[in-house]
Design a protein around this motif. Sequence first.
Motif, PDB file in Angstrom:
ATOM      1  N   ASP A 216      31.729  62.529  55.501  1.00 45.04           N
ATOM      2  CA  ASP A 216      31.012  63.526  54.710  1.00 45.04           C
ATOM      3  C   ASP A 216      31.881  64.757  54.463  1.00 45.04           C
TER       4      ASP A 216
ATOM      5  N   ASN B 123      28.611  63.090  47.405  1.00 41.42           N
ATOM      6  CA  ASN B 123      27.274  62.521  47.654  1.00 41.42           C
ATOM      7  C   ASN B 123      26.503  63.262  48.742  1.00 41.42           C
ATOM      8  N   GLN B 124      27.102  64.290  49.320  1.00 42.47           N
ATOM      9  CA  GLN B 124      26.408  65.094  50.314  1.00 42.47           C
ATOM     10  C   GLN B 124      25.759  66.339  49.720  1.00 42.47           C
TER      11      GLN B 124
ATOM     12  N   TYR C 172      26.505  65.636  60.060  1.00 39.71           N
ATOM     13  CA  TYR C 172      27.523  65.114  59.159  1.00 39.71           C
ATOM     14  C   TYR C 172      28.617  64.362  59.919  1.00 39.71           C
TER      15      TYR C 172
ATOM     16  N   LYS D 223      23.120  61.302  45.612  1.00 39.02           N
ATOM     17  CA  LYS D 223      23.362  60.200  46.536  1.00 39.02           C
ATOM     18  C   LYS D 223      23.744  58.951  45.738  1.00 39.02           C
TER      19      LYS D 223
ATOM     20  N   ILE E  21      34.050  68.706  51.087  1.00 42.32           N
ATOM     21  CA  ILE E  21      32.747  68.064  51.192  1.00 42.32           C
ATOM     22  C   ILE E  21      32.667  66.936  50.162  1.00 42.32           C
ATOM     23  N   ARG E  22      32.117  65.795  50.580  1.00 42.69           N
ATOM     24  CA  ARG E  22      31.997  64.656  49.677  1.00 42.69           C
ATOM     25  C   ARG E  22      30.865  64.895  48.676  1.00 42.69           C
TER      26      ARG E  22
END
Length: 264
Positions: free
Chosen positions: A160, A221-222, A188, A226, A218-219
């Motif tokens: 994440d 999808n976080q 996370y 999603k 930070i990714r």
Amino acid sequence: MKTFITYNKEKHIYPVVISLPHSGTWIPEEMRSSLRKDVVLANTDWFLPELYNFLVAMGCTMIENRVNRYVADPNRESQIKGMNYQEAVIYQQNTFGKALYTKKLTSDIITERLENYYWPYHQALQRLIDAKKSRFGKVYLIDLHSFAEYPNDARTTPADFVIGNQMDQTSSAKLRKLLTVFLKEAGYSVSNNHPFRGGFITRHFSELSGIEALQLEIRYNQYIEKRSFGEEVLTKYDSELFSKAQEHLAMVFRKLFTELSIEK
């Protein structure tokens, strides 16, 4: 147009400077007219100024680049002018390896972009760091980024968050470990120095005495949606996911500042 924005420039609550070098979306008309019609300016740090606006509210000093990373990338060394986005300060390809321009950029254009969009950001960041160091004697520089997937590593499920400090060369192991612990406490997963070890900004400014510099990724999808992401421009986010990420990150940074004894 002002190419960057600084927040809380005169406030000295914390010996911290926050840098957002890749969150800008603006490009000059000169560049727009020379781009290929089918090009996609992907892998921007979408919506990070909004995500981290709680840091401004807390009184942190922040600099936000408004210029797209494809114009000139302040997180690269100025001398490297090749094609690969992972090295070049002015890309000739996008992050998916596709040509950006109908013809090769001239040396005059490259020089002009460095003067107008690269050096002003670095000079402003240096001034913010100098002011903090003059006040506190030590400065924590946190360079904020985001990512979609791990590059060239499809077999590995991305974490994440990725913390990069060049294997504890640009900041102390203590700072990296504290941030890792607090992110994990927030639920996370965290990777340290893989696959992102930190770019030019953290390497360069950490060479100055009294500066610890760390990169935090930070990714997508976080905090955006999603799902998986490809070669695309993003214009919206899931408001519920976004708010949840903001809430968790605010808690993480408050803990970090407290532990470092730099809380208000």
